[in-house]
Design a protein around this motif. Structure first.
Motif, PDB file in Angstrom:
ATOM      1  N   GLU A 195      -4.519   3.476   6.160  1.00  0.00           N
ATOM      2  CA  GLU A 195      -4.412   3.103   4.744  1.00  0.00           C
ATOM      3  C   GLU A 195      -3.040   2.518   4.415  1.00  0.00           C
ATOM      4  N   ILE A 252      -3.235  10.899   3.454  1.00  0.00           N
ATOM      5  CA  ILE A 252      -4.102   9.739   3.668  1.00  0.00           C
ATOM      6  C   ILE A 252      -4.296   9.545   5.164  1.00  0.00           C
ATOM      7  N   ARG A 253      -5.165   8.591   5.532  1.00  0.00           N
ATOM      8  CA  ARG A 253      -5.312   8.196   6.925  1.00  0.00           C
ATOM      9  C   ARG A 253      -4.229   7.154   7.236  1.00  0.00           C
ATOM     10  N   ASN A 257       0.833  -1.205   0.000  1.00  0.00           N
ATOM     11  CA  ASN A 257       0.000   0.000   0.000  1.00  0.00           C
ATOM     12  C   ASN A 257       0.869   1.255   0.000  1.00  0.00           C
TER      13      ASN A 257
END
Length: 66
Positions: free
Chosen positions: A60, A56-57, A3
């Motif tokens: 993630e 992003i968080r 990711n």
């Protein structure tokens, strides 16, 4: 592809640029992307730094358990 790597590439950042912006070692970025280090065990402070740079968080960045 992890990711972290996918999101970094989507943002058009090199590993070095991400490392500098997040104040995290380039070696750590490389290790997380190569799965030599488990990103799911990343310290919250580091996860937040990466997430902020990538917009992003933090969750993630986590990988699904296989």
């Amino acid at each position: 592809m992890t990711n972290l790597q996918r999101i970094r590439l989507e943002r058009g950042l090199s590993q070095s640029q991400l490392a500098n912006a997040a104040n995290i070692s380039l070696r750590s970025i490389q290790a997380y992307e190569q799965k030599a280090k488990d990103i799911n065990k990343l310290q919250l402070q580091s996860a937040c730094k990466l997430a902020k740079v990538l917009s992003i968080r933090p969750e993630e960045l986590l990988e699904d358990e296989e």
